[in-house]
Design an enzyme around this catalytic site. Sequence first.
Site, PDB file in Angstrom:
ATOM      1  N   THR A  48       0.818  -1.221   0.000  1.00  0.00           N
ATOM      2  CA  THR A  48       0.000   0.000   0.000  1.00  0.00           C
ATOM      3  C   THR A  48       0.846   1.263   0.000  1.00  0.00           C
ATOM      4  O   THR A  48       0.496   2.257  -0.634  1.00  0.00           O
ATOM      5  CB  THR A  48      -0.918  -0.003   1.251  1.00  0.00           C
ATOM      6  OG1 THR A  48      -1.872  -1.055   1.092  1.00  0.00           O
ATOM      7  CG2 THR A  48      -1.651   1.304   1.435  1.00  0.00           C
TER       8      THR A  48
ATOM      9  N   ASP B  77       1.367  -6.667  -4.266  1.00  0.00           N
ATOM     10  CA  ASP B  77       0.574  -6.608  -3.047  1.00  0.00           C
ATOM     11  C   ASP B  77       1.119  -7.789  -2.223  1.00  0.00           C
ATOM     12  O   ASP B  77       1.299  -8.885  -2.775  1.00  0.00           O
ATOM     13  CB  ASP B  77      -0.899  -6.823  -3.399  1.00  0.00           C
ATOM     14  CG  ASP B  77      -1.797  -6.752  -2.175  1.00  0.00           C
ATOM     15  OD1 ASP B  77      -2.655  -5.867  -2.142  1.00  0.00           O
ATOM     16  OD2 ASP B  77      -1.649  -7.602  -1.266  1.00  0.00           O
ATOM     17  N   SER B  78       1.361  -7.615  -0.945  1.00  0.00           N
ATOM     18  CA  SER B  78       2.091  -8.659  -0.212  1.00  0.00           C
ATOM     19  C   SER B  78       1.289  -9.942  -0.038  1.00  0.00           C
ATOM     20  O   SER B  78       1.826 -10.960   0.401  1.00  0.00           O
ATOM     21  CB  SER B  78       2.578  -8.144   1.140  1.00  0.00           C
ATOM     22  OG  SER B  78       1.523  -8.057   2.060  1.00  0.00           O
ATOM     23  N   SER B  79       0.005  -9.927  -0.409  1.00  0.00           N
ATOM     24  CA  SER B  79      -0.755 -11.183  -0.407  1.00  0.00           C
ATOM     25  C   SER B  79      -0.191 -12.154  -1.439  1.00  0.00           C
ATOM     26  O   SER B  79      -0.457 -13.349  -1.375  1.00  0.00           O
ATOM     27  CB  SER B  79      -2.230 -10.906  -0.710  1.00  0.00           C
ATOM     28  OG  SER B  79      -2.341 -10.227  -1.950  1.00  0.00           O
TER      29      SER B  79
ATOM     30  N   THR C   8       1.805  -4.475   4.192  1.00  0.00           N
ATOM     31  CA  THR C   8       1.677  -4.819   5.617  1.00  0.00           C
ATOM     32  C   THR C   8       1.010  -6.169   5.853  1.00  0.00           C
ATOM     33  O   THR C   8       1.232  -6.787   6.894  1.00  0.00           O
ATOM     34  CB  THR C   8       0.873  -3.745   6.381  1.00  0.00           C
ATOM     35  OG1 THR C   8      -0.458  -3.690   5.850  1.00  0.00           O
ATOM     36  CG2 THR C   8       1.530  -2.391   6.286  1.00  0.00           C
ATOM     37  N   ASP C   9       0.206  -6.648   4.893  1.00  0.00           N
ATOM     38  CA  ASP C   9      -0.588  -7.846   5.180  1.00  0.00           C
ATOM     39  C   ASP C   9       0.263  -9.063   5.521  1.00  0.00           C
ATOM     40  O   ASP C   9      -0.103  -9.856   6.389  1.00  0.00           O
ATOM     41  CB  ASP C   9      -1.533  -8.156   4.018  1.00  0.00           C
ATOM     42  CG  ASP C   9      -2.700  -7.176   3.973  1.00  0.00           C
ATOM     43  OD1 ASP C   9      -2.975  -6.547   5.015  1.00  0.00           O
ATOM     44  OD2 ASP C   9      -3.323  -7.030   2.908  1.00  0.00           O
TER      45      ASP C   9
ATOM     46  N   GLN D 139      -4.003 -20.471  19.799  1.00  0.00           N
ATOM     47  CA  GLN D 139      -4.762 -19.482  19.032  1.00  0.00           C
ATOM     48  C   GLN D 139      -4.765 -18.125  19.746  1.00  0.00           C
ATOM     49  O   GLN D 139      -5.131 -17.116  19.146  1.00  0.00           O
ATOM     50  CB  GLN D 139      -6.197 -19.967  18.817  1.00  0.00           C
ATOM     51  CG  GLN D 139      -6.254 -21.190  17.928  1.00  0.00           C
ATOM     52  CD  GLN D 139      -7.667 -21.653  17.608  1.00  0.00           C
ATOM     53  OE1 GLN D 139      -8.606 -20.889  17.704  1.00  0.00           O
ATOM     54  NE2 GLN D 139      -7.793 -22.901  17.232  1.00  0.00           N
ATOM     55  N   CYS D 140      -4.399 -18.126  21.032  1.00  0.00           N
ATOM     56  CA  CYS D 140      -4.331 -16.856  21.778  1.00  0.00           C
ATOM     57  C   CYS D 140      -3.058 -16.119  21.368  1.00  0.00           C
ATOM     58  O   CYS D 140      -1.983 -16.711  21.389  1.00  0.00           O
ATOM     59  CB  CYS D 140      -4.271 -17.095  23.282  1.00  0.00           C
ATOM     60  SG  CYS D 140      -5.652 -18.041  23.912  1.00  0.00           S
TER      61      CYS D 140
HETATM   62  N1  ASP Z   1      -2.677  -5.195   0.694  1.00  0.00           N
HETATM   63  C1  ASP Z   1      -1.504  -4.437   1.107  1.00  0.00           C
HETATM   64  C2  ASP Z   1      -0.306  -5.369   1.089  1.00  0.00           C
HETATM   65  O1  ASP Z   1      -0.107  -6.101   2.004  1.00  0.00           O
HETATM   66  C3  ASP Z   1      -1.749  -3.887   2.463  1.00  0.00           C
HETATM   67  C4  ASP Z   1      -0.704  -2.916   2.941  1.00  0.00           C
HETATM   68  O2  ASP Z   1       0.383  -2.771   2.412  1.00  0.00           O
HETATM   69  O3  ASP Z   1      -0.972  -2.232   3.957  1.00  0.00           O
HETATM   70  O4  ASP Z   1       0.433  -5.363   0.131  1.00  0.00           O
END
Ligand code: ASP
Length: 356
Positions: free
Chosen positions: A25, A73-75, A105-106, A294-295
């Site tokens: 992002t 996109d990091s996904s 960030t993902d 899971q916690c």
């Molecule tokens: N979808 C974005 C990513 O992980 C989210 C981000 O960067 O905040 O690439």
Amino acid sequence: MSIHSPLTETPPGENRILVIYTGGTIGMQQHAHGLAPSGDFATRMATAFNQLPLAQQQALPTYEVISYATLIDSSAATPLSWHQLALDIHDQLTAYTGFVIIHGTDTLSWTAASLAYQLQGLDRPVVLTGSMRPLEAAASDALENLYGALQFAAQPALQEVTIYFAGQLLRGARTIKQHSEAPDAFASPNYPLLGERVGDDFIYYPSLGLGLQQRGAPRFELPDYRLVNQGEVVRIALWPGISAWQLEAWLVDSRVKGALLQLWGAGNIPDDPGLLAVLAKASGEGKLLAAISQCPQGSVQLGAYAAGHGLSDAGILAGDGMTPEAAFTKLTHLLAQPISLEDQRRRFLTSLVGER
Ligand code: ASP
């Protein structure tokens, strides 16, 4: 790959930081179908830094920017992307005193944890950052995150893979993304901050870092991650009503070499001998199986509950208070190596980079 160098000559002894832009992002701009990663990040970053007060501009360390040819996109990141970054840092290691990785960030905390295992014994800072809002968006957190990441990357005492976000410096192998919208999106639930921004100062707490514990040259481990890039490790979070056949459906496949189980609380599973039998069979076949909770906070103690007592007997390794990211990427890293199952199990239970 494009390189941008605002300052070409760096006097000896001065910091020289390599910024590696991978996407996310932070660098996205509006395209016809919505936000998508955009290029020319070096110029855009320099333009953003020009908005800083003069004293902060003057306090910027020398840096160069490398942009990956394919911005993601990091996904879209995979174990191979983690490995490519580690190889690039390895190749550039002696040319730079520190590294900043710009990342979506993902899955940023997954990349950070993986890098920590690959770059063991690191003798300089690697700081990952990104932002929740694009660099050019109103009220963006990007400029502060970039500035802080560079400030920490310029501190030679910092000698590990970290994440800088919203004024906090976190150990990469201890961090989770905990919020999908707020600027302070990352947390290190089971380990203190390694450093923080206080006013205009970026303070590192060396007694909490790995730098003081490490001796000798870096011991990078860069095995062939193509061996673990086809879904060899799975992650299974228990749910009420889970049945043995469902667990078996994951574990019986011969392509699966390892699994991370996310149990309840301190290490609880349903009192179902069928579940334990599936786990014992998979472990007996040589699969590397580990369990965390899971916690987000606290640890697992296998055997604390009667129902979970059979887990150790079934060969499940306790991941203590590791994050899902740290446990999963550790399994991946160990399975990529040509070492015995016994060594993989022993190393999983050992703290390699302060991840447990
Ligand atoms: N979808 C974005 C990513 O992980 C989210 C981000 O960067 O905040 O690439």
